[in-house]
Each structure stands twice: as C-alpha cells, then as structure tokens.
Design an enzyme around this catalytic site. Structure first.
Site, short mmCIF file in Angstrom:
data_model
loop_
_atom_site.label_atom_id
_atom_site.label_comp_id
_atom_site.label_asym_id
_atom_site.label_seq_id
_atom_site.Cartn_x
_atom_site.Cartn_y
_atom_site.Cartn_z
CG HIS A 338 74.83 25.38 16.22
ND1 HIS A 338 75.58 24.26 16.06
CD2 HIS A 338 74.64 26.09 14.82
CE1 HIS A 338 75.70 23.93 14.82
NE2 HIS A 338 74.90 25.04 14.20
CE LYS A 519 107.66 12.08 24.94
NZ LYS A 519 108.60 11.91 25.90
N GLY A 607 117.73 11.27 24.36
CA GLY A 607 119.10 10.79 24.16
C GLY A 607 119.90 11.72 23.47
CB SER A 629 118.54 15.68 29.38
OG SER A 629 117.25 14.95 29.94
#
Ligand code: GLY
Length: 678
Positions: A338, A519, A607, A629
């Site tokens: 507010h 994460k 992976g 990667s």
C-alpha cells in the site's frame, strides 16, 4: 481448532480485514511479530487522495472510495470501542514556491490566467482541487513561509490519528473475538501444490483454511512479491501552551514535506523517502532535512518543542500501487504494497477482500491490483508462441517469433500451457547455466541463442568471483532472464541453506525482488558429484519453511522425488547422468516413473550431451531441461545452444503430438488395399 482465516501482519490492513471477516461470521486469527513496527504506527494519518497527486485512475478510484468509507467506518469503531480515532475532515493545503515547477502548479498557472481572481476546479481530477493565489493562500492560512506563491486546496482530503486508529482496531478485534497472536515471528509460508498448508512460526506451525498475507514491508521475505521497504523518518513537535489557539487546523503538504496538526496540539512532520532497506533509526541528515523544509513552509514551528522522533517502512511496489487479491496459491489472498496510502486504503481493502474471501466476489477494481501484473504472460498460450526458430545470435523472443515458419497449419491448433514454477510462468522449457564457457561473450550469445528465460548461477562462484563469474550482473539482462541461484559446492544441508539465503539477496541485488527460487544442490561426493538425498530433503524442508521455491537436484529416485514434492518443493530435477559427463539419458526408466507421478514440474538436469538426448527427455514428458556443459563445452556454443533450443521445442511438440506405437514387425507405409495382384 483451526481458524477459517489466518492473517499475517499487525498493521491497519491486517486488522481492518480481520474485523471485516469477523463481522461477517468467520473465525479469524491474526499473527504479528510487533504491532508497533508496522508502518501504521509510523504514519502521519493523512487521508490524501488529492494531495498525494495519484495519477493512476484505478488507484484514484480505490483511494476515493476508501476516503468516502472513512467517516462511517471510524464512527462505528468509535462507538464500539469508545476510542476516539481522531478522524478529521480538515482538508489539505498544498502550498507551492516560486522556484517550483510542479505539474499541477503549471496547470494551475494556466488555468488561473484564464480565470483570474476566482477559485478554479480541475475537471480531470476525481478529488476536487482549488487553486489559491498568493494573497488568497496567505489570508486563508496565516503563518505560511514568505516564499509561498500560491497553492492547491483539497477540501475533501482528511486525516486520522493513525495510532489511535490502530488502538481502536486492536480493541475492536479483541472484543469481537479475533484471536490475536502477538510477538510471534512468521518464518515461512508452507506450500504444496498451489495450496498453503501451514504457516511456520517461532512457536510452531499454524493452520487455517484460508490465509491472508498483509505483512507490509516484510511481505517479500515470506512470499515472492516485488514489495520492498521504503523508509520514512518523522518527528513531532507540540504547540506550546502559551499559544492560545491551534495555529494550524488543516494539513500542509509542501514539496517533499507535510505538516499534520492534531487536535491535541501535536504536529507531525514527515517524511523522508529512503531506499535503504530495513535500516533502522533516525539520522541527523534525515531530521535536518525535514526540519529545514518544515520551517521554510511554516516558520513558527521552529520554536516548538520537539516531542518525538521515529521512523517506519512503507511497503512499496515497482508501480507504487498495492497488490490485492488472489495469489498463485488457491487459499492465499494478498493485501500488501500500500506504499504511502495504507491508512487511507484500509477500509476499502477490508471490504473488497472480505467479499473476495468469503463470497468469491471480485470487484472489477481488484483486477488492476493483481500480483500478476508484474509477471510475464501467464495464460495458456498456443504452441506456436515458443521462442525459437530464429537464426543463431538473433533476438529470440516470443514477440518476434514468426508464426508463418510453422508451415503445417494443423500445428496452430496444438495448444500447450506454458511452464509454471511456483506461480511464475515461462514460455521457454530450456534452462541454461553460466559455468564453463570460454568467454563471457560466448555465454551471452549462447544464452540468447538458447531462447531460455531461466539461467542458473552458482552463488558460491559469484561470491568468490570465480573465473567466468565476474561481472555477471552486467553480462545478462536480468529484466528478461530469471535468475535461478544454485547451491553448487555445498556438501551439507546447513551449507546449502546458508547459500540459498545468500542467493535470495543476490537476486534482490539484480532487481529481482520477488525471486525466491533456489536450485538446491547438496553434493558431498567429489568424484561423481552425486547429490545426497538425505541432506537434500533436510535442506528442502527448511527452505520451504522459509518461503523459498525449492528446485532440488536429485538422483532419479522416484521415492525421493515424492518426498520432496510432499515437502513442498516447486519442482524436482532428476539427473540424466552425472553432472558434466555428457553421457545422456542413463536413468530413463526412473525419470519416466517420476514424470508419471509428479504433480510439480519435472526438470531433467545434468548429463544431457546432445540435442537428440534433450529431445528424448522432452518426448518422455519432462516439463523442462537444464543444460549447461553440453552447450558451454561444444565447439560452437551459441550454435549448440540454438540446437538445444530446437530440440527442446521439438521434443515437447512430439510429446504433445503423441508418438506412434512401437511395433515389433514392419508395416508398409502404403496400404495394400486396391493394389493390383496377378
Ligand atoms: N503518506 C505519506 C507518506 O508515506 O509519507
């Protein structure tokens, strides 16, 4: 017994809602750390839709409606509690100086030229305002500073004694039977699958059917909302007894200063506007500035005895408008932000939100104050809006996507919901990282080419200025990219919790006030970098309690995924194979089970080495991928980023389209019926 509604916050908004709900028959609990710390206690109590010069039309309407509720609202409170709230329809005078070029002053000057000698009403303002020339204003209000050249008179603006009002609200709430839990710190809002399931406090978990977040400047520490504290310092003086009559009987609202006379001879002087977070205390420069401005506006106060100095924190949002209404959680209502108008907006906030909570009635005005205005597009979007199919290094945005590139018009009927994580919406289903790139430029180009909207950043590497992590704040456009802080490098739950908290601060520094994502990586094993399931679950439970949206990185273990989901995690992130190995999908069967069972998004992380593997994970029904990667270590990173983008989209489309069934023998492509046989 649990309450129907539990309200977090100890200010005027919280109390007003509590009373309104209670009067309509609900069982209500209010939890507050310190009622005195609320902005309500610090305010001056101006009810000033006119003098605050509110330009937003919806806000004008909200403020004006609330102002009109005030006389009746305070009268009822006073009758009920016998506490005088000090409501005073005193009007506000806004003097201006020669050297000022205020928008309304200019407008006034023009109007005044064509209408010399008369008071003029501004047709475009919903609060009536009248321009007073120099002579008129000095006559109207004796004692103004010599430099005052004219001013605006807002006859409908008013004031209330905010501290008396707070007392009256508290007394009313108590005698109506609202359960008040004071001195209790709310540590986190526990959520599961878009439901609040409890509120973690310093004395245990509290439960209710419905929850209201009205924690003002502290709201952001409990729920990801772009609300930040804006400090205001104030002071009061007292009209000495030898001055027989009150020298002021209306509020003076000057340039960055206001002077609010109370009937009990106090005069409130406010307020600084400081972006200093929750830094406490009055400062010499703050008080000096207020005094200089106040004395210039109304010189006689220079000899009045100072009574009190104090400060408070306004809850400000990026557009300075409140956040009212529903939230990403079905049973949580928001009433915060507010900013400068909390006292004024209390009655209308209480009324509209009680209608919403108890009767599911949404006043059309509420739409303008919904939290989603700060988010990117949130509705179900057709598949064709995926940000892809542009050439390498070009801007990859939803807006510039050329729909004609999808030649098969059938595809336009294939609709997909965007990725939703903890109430936030993302068009891209590919997340990337910032590690291992050859150069910052390579990283920047790759992030662009990937079309991603989420980039994960290792908090520890930023903290230690590890190679490739210097200048990250400038390297990416954090107004477009959502930062996902990760706890890489943490070996224990305790470390990860600490680093997650640092991550939240880092996001704030990047301007993402409402970013509570983390994460979660808890990895004690240095060789295979496999996450610790027990440490991850422990850290996740704590971080969820603290209000984080937790995205845990895990081995592809369906039972662990279920425990994490039950603990309130926002996603699960099973690995395809060890981090950075590029071995592709080695855990397909388990990921499949996780996807089948999870009600939160499943993000395949780690992976993936090639676009074919990215596509395969998406074809299986993964909701998103995180790839670092495979992009950073490709020979041409931006090109690989683009390829991963295409693969993610292709895999998703394939999943939605539904692949053909597998057969163990051949079936000819051309039907055999109608063939000529000898
Ligand atoms: N409502 C005045 C202020 O926030 O300073």
């Amino acid at each position: 017994m649990t309450s129907d509604v539990l309200i977090i916050g100890g200010g005027v908004i919280s109390m007003a809602i509590a009373i309104e709900l209670k009067l309509r028959g609900a069982k209500v609990t209010v939890v507050s750390r310190d009622i005195q710390a609320a902005a309500t206690h610090a305010a001056a109590g101006m009810l000033a839709p006119g003098a605050e010069r509110i330009s937003d039309q919806a806000m004008q309407e909200l403020c004006t409606r609330s102002l009109y509720l005030y006389p009746d609202w305070t009268r009822k409170l006073e009758e009920f509690t016998s506490i005088n709230t000090g409501y005073w329809s005193c009007g506000i005078l806004a003097p201006v100086y020669q050297d000022q070029t205020r928008g309304q002053g200019e407008k006034a000057a023009k109007q005044e030229k064509s209408d010399r000698g008369r008071e003029t009403s501004l047709p475009d303002s919903s609060s009536p305002a009248y321009w007073l020339e120099k002579e008129a204003i000095h006559q109207y209000q004796p004692g103004l500073g010599e430099e005052v050249l004219g001013g605006w008179w807002y006859p409908e603006d008013a004031q209330v004694d905010n501290r008396a009002l707070a007392q009256a609200l508290l007394a009313a709430a108590k005698s109506l039977g609202v359960e008040l839990k004071e001195g209790i710190v709310v540590e986190g809002i526990q959520q599961q699958q878009r439901q609040v399931v409890g509120v973690q406090t310093s004395t245990g978990v509290l439960h209710a059917q419905h929850y209201v977040l009205a924690a003002g400047a502290w709201s952001n520490s409990l729920f990801p909302l772009p609300v930040r504290p804006v400090k205001g310092q104030m002071l009061s003086v007292k009209v000495p007894e030898f001055v027989p009559d009150l020298p002021l009987t209306r509020v003076l609202y000057g340039e960055k200063i206001y002077i609010v006379p109370r009937r009990d001879r106090r005069i409130i002087i406010g307020a600084t506007v400081e972006d200093v977070g929750l830094t406490p205390h009055n400062t010499p420069v703050g008080i000096q500035t207020l005094l200089q401005r106040a004395i210039r506006l109304f010189p006689q106060i220079q000899n009045y005895p100072i009574q009190e100095l104090w400060w408070g924190f306004r809850p400000a949002t990026p557009d300075e408008l409140p956040i009212l209404g529903t939230s990403p959680c079905e049973n949580l209502t928001i009433a915060t932000g507010h900013y400068r108008n909390g006292i004024l907006l209390a009655p209308i906030t209480a009324r509209l939100l009680a209608d919403l909570i108890l009767e599911q009635k949404t006043d059309p005005l509420l739409c303008d104050f919904h939290y989603s205005r700060f988010h990117t597009k949130s509705s179900t979007t057709p598949m064709v809006t995926y940000p892809t199919l542009k050439t390498q290094n070009s801007e990859l945005t939803t807006e510039n996507f050329d729909k004609s590139q999808l030649r098969n018009s059938e595809l336009s009927t294939l609709e997909d919901s965007p990725l939703q994580i903890a109430g936030k919406t993302f068009q891209s289903r590919l997340m990337t990282g910032t590690g291992k790139y050859r150069s910052i430029e390579d990283m920047q180009q790759s992030v662009t080419a990937s079309g991603c909207q989420i980039v994960t950043v290792a908090v520890r590497r930023v903290q230690t200025n590890a190679p490739g992590h210097e200048g990250l704040a400038e390297a990416l456009d954090w107004t477009k990219i959502w930062m996902l802080p990760n706890t890489a490098g943490c070996q224990t739950a305790e470390e990860a919790i600490r680093v997650a908290r640092l991550g939240r601060e880092m996001a704030k520094l990047l301007g993402q006030e409402d970013n509570n994502f983390v994460k979660l990586e808890v990895i004690p094993d240095p060789k295979y970098l496999l996450p610790d399931p027990i440490g991850t679950l422990q850290a996740a439970e704590q971080l969820v309690k603290e209000g984080f949206a937790v995205l845990p990185y895990i081995n592809a273990d369906p039972m662990l995924a279920r425990h994490l989901e039950e603990a309130g995690c926002a996603t699960v992130m099973p690995l395809a194979s060890p981090i950075g190995s590029g071995q592709g999908l080695k855990t397909t069967a388990n990921i499949q089970i996780i996807i089948e069972n999870a009600k939160v998004p499943v993000v395949v992380d780690a992976g993936i080495g090639a676009p074919s593997e990215a596509a395969q994970a998406m074809e299986m029904g993964a909701d998103a991928l995180l790839i670092n990667s495979a992009i950073a270590l490709a020979q041409n990173s931006p090109a690989m980023a683009h390829a991963m983008n295409l693969a993610t989209v292709a895999g998703r489309l394939a999943y939605l389209a539904g692949r053909m069934p597998l057969k163990s023998y051949a079936i000819a492509s051309s039907p055999l019926t109608g063939t000529i046989t000898s």
